[in-house]
Scaffold this active site. Sequence first.
Site, PDB file in Angstrom:
ATOM      1  N   HIS A   1      28.875  22.469 116.661  1.00 37.55           N
ATOM      2  CA  HIS A   1      27.433  23.443 117.271  1.00 37.55           C
ATOM      3  C   HIS A   1      27.706  24.610 117.611  1.00 37.55           C
ATOM      4  O   HIS A   1      28.446  24.932 118.574  1.00 37.55           O
ATOM      5  CB  HIS A   1      27.083  22.282 118.361  1.00 37.55           C
ATOM      6  CG  HIS A   1      25.696  22.564 118.536  1.00 37.55           C
ATOM      7  ND1 HIS A   1      24.882  22.362 117.769  1.00 37.55           N
ATOM      8  CD2 HIS A   1      25.109  22.965 119.867  1.00 37.55           C
ATOM      9  CE1 HIS A   1      23.468  22.692 118.198  1.00 37.55           C
ATOM     10  NE2 HIS A   1      23.621  23.274 119.659  1.00 37.55           N
TER      11      HIS A   1
ATOM     12  N   LYS B   1      15.116  25.345 116.851  1.00 38.99           N
ATOM     13  CA  LYS B   1      15.781  26.338 117.670  1.00 38.99           C
ATOM     14  C   LYS B   1      17.092  26.784 116.625  1.00 38.99           C
ATOM     15  O   LYS B   1      17.827  25.974 116.229  1.00 38.99           O
ATOM     16  CB  LYS B   1      15.803  25.796 118.970  1.00 38.99           C
ATOM     17  CG  LYS B   1      17.014  26.471 119.734  1.00 38.99           C
ATOM     18  CD  LYS B   1      16.780  26.398 121.288  1.00 38.99           C
ATOM     19  CE  LYS B   1      17.885  26.487 122.185  1.00 38.99           C
ATOM     20  NZ  LYS B   1      17.724  26.239 123.706  1.00 38.99           N
TER      21      LYS B   1
ATOM     22  N   LYS C   1      20.647  29.129 117.029  1.00 38.54           N
ATOM     23  CA  LYS C   1      21.503  29.872 117.984  1.00 38.54           C
ATOM     24  C   LYS C   1      21.833  31.156 117.281  1.00 38.54           C
ATOM     25  O   LYS C   1      22.656  30.909 116.183  1.00 38.54           O
ATOM     26  CB  LYS C   1      22.704  28.859 118.166  1.00 38.54           C
ATOM     27  CG  LYS C   1      22.153  27.538 119.072  1.00 38.54           C
ATOM     28  CD  LYS C   1      21.779  28.367 120.448  1.00 38.54           C
ATOM     29  CE  LYS C   1      21.553  27.008 121.432  1.00 38.54           C
ATOM     30  NZ  LYS C   1      21.455  27.727 122.887  1.00 38.54           N
TER      31      LYS C   1
ATOM     32  N   ASP D   1      17.727  31.285 120.121  1.00 35.59           N
ATOM     33  CA  ASP D   1      18.329  31.455 121.523  1.00 35.59           C
ATOM     34  C   ASP D   1      19.633  32.457 121.218  1.00 35.59           C
ATOM     35  O   ASP D   1      20.606  32.051 120.437  1.00 35.59           O
ATOM     36  CB  ASP D   1      18.694  29.989 121.787  1.00 35.59           C
ATOM     37  CG  ASP D   1      19.210  30.064 123.429  1.00 35.59           C
ATOM     38  OD1 ASP D   1      19.241  31.149 123.850  1.00 35.59           O
ATOM     39  OD2 ASP D   1      19.542  29.041 123.691  1.00 35.59           O
TER      40      ASP D   1
ATOM     41  N   GLU E   1      14.671  33.181 123.158  1.00 38.63           N
ATOM     42  CA  GLU E   1      15.372  32.796 124.188  1.00 38.63           C
ATOM     43  C   GLU E   1      16.577  33.543 124.639  1.00 38.63           C
ATOM     44  O   GLU E   1      17.366  33.963 124.088  1.00 38.63           O
ATOM     45  CB  GLU E   1      15.776  31.265 124.148  1.00 38.63           C
ATOM     46  CG  GLU E   1      16.200  30.614 125.219  1.00 38.63           C
ATOM     47  CD  GLU E   1      16.599  29.114 125.013  1.00 38.63           C
ATOM     48  OE1 GLU E   1      16.063  28.608 124.145  1.00 38.63           O
ATOM     49  OE2 GLU E   1      17.317  28.335 125.772  1.00 38.63           O
TER      50      GLU E   1
ATOM     51  N   ASP F   1      16.215  31.456 130.221  1.00 38.51           N
ATOM     52  CA  ASP F   1      17.117  30.285 130.267  1.00 38.51           C
ATOM     53  C   ASP F   1      18.265  30.516 131.473  1.00 38.51           C
ATOM     54  O   ASP F   1      17.890  30.506 132.572  1.00 38.51           O
ATOM     55  CB  ASP F   1      17.591  29.832 128.998  1.00 38.51           C
ATOM     56  CG  ASP F   1      18.424  28.603 129.068  1.00 38.51           C
ATOM     57  OD1 ASP F   1      18.263  28.041 130.384  1.00 38.51           O
ATOM     58  OD2 ASP F   1      19.161  28.344 128.223  1.00 38.51           O
TER      59      ASP F   1
HETATM   60  C1  MUC Z   1      20.935  26.878 125.642  1.00 38.73           C
HETATM   61  O1  MUC Z   1      21.207  27.810 126.022  1.00 38.73           O
HETATM   62  O2  MUC Z   1      19.813  26.467 125.516  1.00 38.73           O
HETATM   63  C2  MUC Z   1      20.387  23.928 124.371  1.00 38.73           C
HETATM   64  C3  MUC Z   1      20.014  23.571 123.077  1.00 38.73           C
HETATM   65  C4  MUC Z   1      21.253  24.107 122.409  1.00 38.73           C
HETATM   66  O3  MUC Z   1      21.629  23.793 121.332  1.00 38.73           O
HETATM   67  O4  MUC Z   1      22.067  24.568 123.161  1.00 38.73           O
HETATM   68  C5  MUC Z   1      21.629  24.329 124.621  1.00 38.73           C
HETATM   69  C6  MUC Z   1      21.970  25.496 125.385  1.00 38.73           C
HETATM   70 MG    MG Z   2      19.249  28.852 126.108  1.00 40.80          MG
END
Ligand code: MUC
Ligand code: MG
Length: 371
Positions: free
Chosen positions: A21, A166, A168, A197, A223, A248
């Site tokens: 991840h 979502k 990253k 995010d 985010e 966040d």
């Molecule tokens: C975050 O910063 O949001 C939440 C979902 C994910 O994949 O990582 C977390 C951390």
């Molecule tokens: Mg986050």
Amino acid sequence: MSLTIESITCWLVDIPTIRPHKLSMATMGCQTLTIVRMECVQGVVGWGEATTIGGLSYGAESPEGIRSAIETYLAPLLCGQTFSGVASLAQMMNASVKGNTFAKSALETAFLDALGKQLNVPVSTLLGGALTQRLPVLWTLASGDTNKDIDEGKRLLAEGRHNTFKLKIGAGELHSDIRHALAIKAALGDGVSVRVDVNQAWDLPSAIKGMALLQEGGIDLVEQPIPLWDTRGLIALSQRFTLPILADEAVATLHDGYGLANGGFTGAYALKIAKAGGPVQALKLAHVAQAAGVALYGGTMLEGTLGTVASLHAWSTLKMQWGTEMFGPLLLKDDIVANPLVFSDGQVTLPQGPGLGVEIDEDKLRYYARK
Ligand code: MUC
Ligand code: MG
């Protein structure tokens, strides 16, 4: 009604993830759950959990630090004491221990679980009462590879498990991250909500460039694009774009929420029990947001089932304009519970039993506990 805490026991439980991840600051192959067992003189036992992400790369508390704060400071403080509810528990913890909200969250959760069992009501009832028994849950595509993420997203859409995603970003160069996000958005289609995010990885000029491209490409929410300390920048971005911002890392407690809203922030807050110091403390931030007209989102620190369910009880008492991301248990290869959560149709079902409604599998707890 009150509970006297007799003993508090703590374990570090390491569980591998189903795939790497990849976030902007770390790639996870394993999640560590700090598990707390709180035994009360009245004969009830409460369970709690705290998680962080990537050791000390995400937040200021590590799993080992959380355990140490509990065993060295918080457990000796609380054991032998009687509490009528979470207010007096939080007051005692905050009077002697600064910060350490992850550790406090595990203890507040365990206390709520014990109190719910003692009163024979779900934790959501203690928190104001559930508005809904099923909550929307998105999934995070973060394998680190665009095509793998597209395949994973399409498979989950076909299975009907999730309809919102979502991504990253922030680990790569700005334009390649944007290409990655827009390729996934285009492949999943117009009807699918895709958010990103950045986990604080951009500076303000990069965020201005990035958000313009993401807005044009149909991304629904961005985010934490810039560092948590840059609240002026976050407020400015929220006022400059129609693409909404989800705060966040910048918003942990009710004080942060008040400060951002008071400064003119528009957008939404990601609530997390770990950031605030427990489910009740996270609800205080939610109520500040509601007073200021800031939207809400149920956030995760990628907890296992215990921490996820504790959050769900709190989120069930709120109207979450942006839904939730309480998918943590699905990212783990296994868990330490006998009754896993049920995810279907883009939603998760809130457990019904007394307390958290989670039954611990103590054999699994022993098997995965760090020796
Ligand atoms: C975050 O910063 O949001 C939440 C979902 C994910 O994949 O990582 C977390 C951390
Ligand atoms: Mg986050």
